[in-house]
Design a protein around this motif. Structure first.
Motif, PDB file in Angstrom:
ATOM      1  N   TRP B  77       0.719  -1.219  -0.048  1.00 26.04           N
ATOM      2  CA  TRP B  77       0.119  -0.066  -0.106  1.00 26.04           C
ATOM      3  C   TRP B  77       0.799   1.080   0.013  1.00 26.04           C
ATOM      4  N   ALA B  78       1.900   1.350   0.811  1.00 27.64           N
ATOM      5  CA  ALA B  78       2.905   2.454   0.963  1.00 27.64           C
ATOM      6  C   ALA B  78       3.546   2.415  -0.460  1.00 27.64           C
ATOM      7  N   ILE B  79       3.792   1.589  -1.269  1.00 25.96           N
ATOM      8  CA  ILE B  79       4.724   1.808  -2.411  1.00 25.96           C
ATOM      9  C   ILE B  79       3.595   2.515  -3.376  1.00 25.96           C
ATOM     10  N   ALA B  80       2.347   1.793  -3.559  1.00 24.02           N
ATOM     11  CA  ALA B  80       1.227   2.261  -4.399  1.00 24.02           C
ATOM     12  C   ALA B  80       0.917   3.584  -4.074  1.00 24.02           C
ATOM     13  N   LEU B  81       0.800   4.177  -2.833  1.00 22.57           N
ATOM     14  CA  LEU B  81       0.389   5.425  -2.504  1.00 22.57           C
ATOM     15  C   LEU B  81       1.518   6.477  -3.073  1.00 22.57           C
ATOM     16  N   THR B  82       2.808   5.932  -2.613  1.00 27.01           N
ATOM     17  CA  THR B  82       4.115   7.103  -3.023  1.00 27.01           C
ATOM     18  C   THR B  82       4.207   7.085  -4.608  1.00 27.01           C
ATOM     19  N   ALA B  83       3.993   5.865  -5.239  1.00 25.21           N
ATOM     20  CA  ALA B  83       4.196   5.873  -6.732  1.00 25.21           C
ATOM     21  C   ALA B  83       3.141   6.736  -7.266  1.00 25.21           C
ATOM     22  N   GLY B  84       1.802   6.564  -6.815  1.00 20.43           N
ATOM     23  CA  GLY B  84       0.757   7.474  -7.185  1.00 20.43           C
ATOM     24  C   GLY B  84       1.005   9.090  -7.200  1.00 20.43           C
ATOM     25  N   GLY B 109      -5.954  -4.189  -6.209  1.00 18.66           N
ATOM     26  CA  GLY B 109      -6.103  -3.244  -5.402  1.00 18.66           C
ATOM     27  C   GLY B 109      -5.183  -2.166  -5.272  1.00 18.66           C
ATOM     28  N   LEU B 110      -4.038  -2.577  -5.563  1.00 20.40           N
ATOM     29  CA  LEU B 110      -2.658  -1.655  -5.620  1.00 20.40           C
ATOM     30  C   LEU B 110      -2.842  -0.826  -6.900  1.00 20.40           C
ATOM     31  N   ILE B 111      -3.602  -1.277  -7.948  1.00 19.61           N
ATOM     32  CA  ILE B 111      -3.620  -0.699  -8.978  1.00 19.61           C
ATOM     33  C   ILE B 111      -4.539   0.658  -8.804  1.00 19.61           C
ATOM     34  N   ALA B 112      -5.781   0.296  -8.178  1.00 20.38           N
ATOM     35  CA  ALA B 112      -6.849   1.272  -7.886  1.00 20.38           C
ATOM     36  C   ALA B 112      -6.339   2.275  -6.961  1.00 20.38           C
ATOM     37  N   THR B 113      -5.456   2.072  -5.882  1.00 17.82           N
ATOM     38  CA  THR B 113      -4.774   2.879  -4.972  1.00 17.82           C
ATOM     39  C   THR B 113      -3.938   3.684  -5.652  1.00 17.82           C
ATOM     40  N   PHE B 114      -3.125   3.320  -6.537  1.00 19.20           N
ATOM     41  CA  PHE B 114      -1.937   4.050  -7.392  1.00 19.20           C
ATOM     42  C   PHE B 114      -2.741   5.088  -8.321  1.00 19.20           C
ATOM     43  N   PHE B 115      -3.882   4.583  -8.993  1.00 19.25           N
ATOM     44  CA  PHE B 115      -4.801   5.602  -9.711  1.00 19.25           C
ATOM     45  C   PHE B 115      -5.205   6.590  -8.964  1.00 19.25           C
ATOM     46  N   ALA B 117      -4.374   7.989  -5.861  1.00 19.97           N
ATOM     47  CA  ALA B 117      -3.774   8.699  -5.218  1.00 19.97           C
ATOM     48  C   ALA B 117      -2.806   9.802  -6.291  1.00 19.97           C
ATOM     49  N   ARG B 118      -3.073   9.433  -7.628  1.00 22.70           N
ATOM     50  CA  ARG B 118      -2.249  10.177  -8.472  1.00 22.70           C
ATOM     51  C   ARG B 118      -3.255  11.715  -8.460  1.00 22.70           C
ATOM     52  N   SER B 119      -4.494  11.743  -7.922  1.00 23.74           N
ATOM     53  CA  SER B 119      -5.008  12.871  -7.547  1.00 23.74           C
ATOM     54  C   SER B 119      -4.262  13.873  -6.987  1.00 23.74           C
ATOM     55  N   ILE B 120      -3.206  13.493  -6.044  1.00 27.44           N
ATOM     56  CA  ILE B 120      -2.413  14.437  -5.239  1.00 27.44           C
ATOM     57  C   ILE B 120      -1.406  14.691  -6.154  1.00 27.44           C
ATOM     58  N   LYS B 121      -1.366  16.125  -6.812  1.00 30.36           N
ATOM     59  CA  LYS B 121      -0.383  16.544  -7.525  1.00 30.36           C
ATOM     60  C   LYS B 121       0.674  17.393  -6.780  1.00 30.36           C
ATOM     61  N   ILE B 122       1.772  16.944  -6.255  1.00 26.37           N
ATOM     62  CA  ILE B 122       2.838  17.763  -5.365  1.00 26.37           C
ATOM     63  C   ILE B 122       3.011  19.095  -5.980  1.00 26.37           C
ATOM     64  N   LEU B 145      -6.047  10.348   0.450  1.00 24.55           N
ATOM     65  CA  LEU B 145      -5.041   9.391   0.939  1.00 24.55           C
ATOM     66  C   LEU B 145      -6.052   7.970   1.487  1.00 24.55           C
ATOM     67  N   ALA B 146      -6.637   8.460   2.297  1.00 23.35           N
ATOM     68  CA  ALA B 146      -7.636   7.333   2.982  1.00 23.35           C
ATOM     69  C   ALA B 146      -8.568   6.698   1.957  1.00 23.35           C
ATOM     70  N   ALA B 147      -9.227   7.694   1.162  1.00 26.46           N
ATOM     71  CA  ALA B 147      -9.969   6.929  -0.066  1.00 26.46           C
ATOM     72  C   ALA B 147      -9.138   5.997  -1.052  1.00 26.46           C
ATOM     73  N   SER B 148      -7.844   6.374  -1.215  1.00 29.65           N
ATOM     74  CA  SER B 148      -7.123   5.456  -2.233  1.00 29.65           C
ATOM     75  C   SER B 148      -6.829   4.107  -1.397  1.00 29.65           C
ATOM     76  N   VAL B 149      -6.587   3.888  -0.373  1.00 27.07           N
ATOM     77  CA  VAL B 149      -6.578   2.630   0.382  1.00 27.07           C
ATOM     78  C   VAL B 149      -7.829   2.094   0.356  1.00 27.07           C
TER      79      VAL B 149
END
Lengths: 146, 164
Positions: B77-84, B109-115, B117-122, B145-149
């Motif tokens: 989950w941490a990798i998917a969130l960070t990558a997103g 699940g990690l694909i959905a999380t990655f996609f 989390a991509r809505s956070i644009k640093i 972040l919560a919704a992604s997981v």
């Protein structure tokens, strides 16, 4: 070129990755073609005109409009700022800017081709519902603690 | 090599031909805009090729599955969130890499999380703060972040038979 434990050289890994992208190019070009059509024929003014002033309806409209729209996320912030000035609710604007980056009608066919129809349907329904809930929760939390 | 999406490309070509019959100027403009989008995401393609090659070179399929597969746990989950969060460009530019990783065991699940989390644009966070305020941006980011997981967990539950 040095090889890894599986005997795969970096050059070969690079070639494999490139072939993977090239084989998907027709699909990516199709999506880019759709993006061009949407950007030209679905204007900012058309999207802004969809909002009614009713917070509940507008939150749903914001999610749908954001899902249809394509382009840089920055444009959604600018448009969102303009909508706020017009008196559109924060719930609707939040849903709009969030749906802009999380939902994408133009990429649905490509997503279904790559990841499967069932996955794409589930993911997009969940993303739609999440966008509504996150928008409501954000504005509600902001009201309580802001 | 088998090309993917040829039918979709033909359908989009037909749509352009149809629009061209009714509005030449706007259709040409749409074509220009598509060209501009393509030019803009070319560097992303290079990034995707580089990442995919590096992952396949450095990690064995079994290792990819252990980091991103069914038993990956919190690390996955941490990798998917960070990558997103750190990935740039449009979602479809990342499909080749996601498909490749999926072949090596990446779970749905990690694909959905990655996609999501991509809505956070640093790079855009300062602009969002400027438009909507710091509190709004911080709260929205937390909920994304919560919704992604949560989405990832639900997709894993719903998608037990998605790969059949």
């Amino acid at each position: 070129m040095k090889r890894n434990d599986e005997g795969l050289s970096f050059g070969k890994a690079l070639k494999q990755a490139m072939m993977g992208l090239v084989s998907m190019m027709p699909m990516i070009l199709a999506v880019i073609g759709l993006v061009g059509l949407f950007q030209t024929f679905v204007t900012k003014e058309m999207l802004a005109s969809l909002f009614t002033g009713d917070p509940v309806k507008d939150t749903l409209i914001g999610t749908v409009a954001g899902g249809i729209a394509v382009g840089q996320a920055l444009i959604s912030y600018i448009l969102g700022g303009e909508l706020l000035e017009q008196g559109i609710s924060m719930y609707a604007v939040t849903a709009f800017i969030l749906a802009w980056v999380t939902l994408g009608v133009v990429q649905l066919p490509a997503e279904a081709e790559v990841l499967g129809v069932r996955f794409t349907v589930y993911r997009n329904i969940l993303a739609f519902v999440s966008t509504l809930l996150v928008s409501i929760a954000t504005v509600w939390t902001l009201g309580v603690f802001g | 090599m088998k090309f993917r999406g040829l039918r979709l490309l033909a359908a989009v070509g037909a749509a352009y031909a149809l629009f061209y019959l009714f509005n030449v100027d706007k259709t040409v403009l749409a074509l220009h805009k598509s060209g501009a989008v393509l030019a803009k995401i070319l560097p992303i393609f290079l990034l995707v090729i580089g990442f995919t090659a590096l992952i396949n070179y450095l990690l064995k399929p079994k290792e990819i599955a252990s980091h991103l597969g069914e038993g990956s746990g919190v690390k996955g989950w941490a990798i998917a969130l960070t990558a997103g969060i750190i990935s740039h460009g449009p979602m479809y530019a990342w499909y080749p890499m996601v498909e490749d990783l999926k072949r090596h065991g990446l779970k749905n699940g990690l694909i959905a999380t990655f996609f999501y989390a991509r809505s956070i644009k640093i790079p855009l966070l300062p602009i969002m703060i400027d438009y909507f305020g710091f509190a709004f941006t911080a709260i929205l980011t937390f909920y994304i972040l919560a919704a992604s997981v949560i989405q990832g967990l639900l997709i894993d539950w719903l998608c037990r038979k998605c790969n059949d």
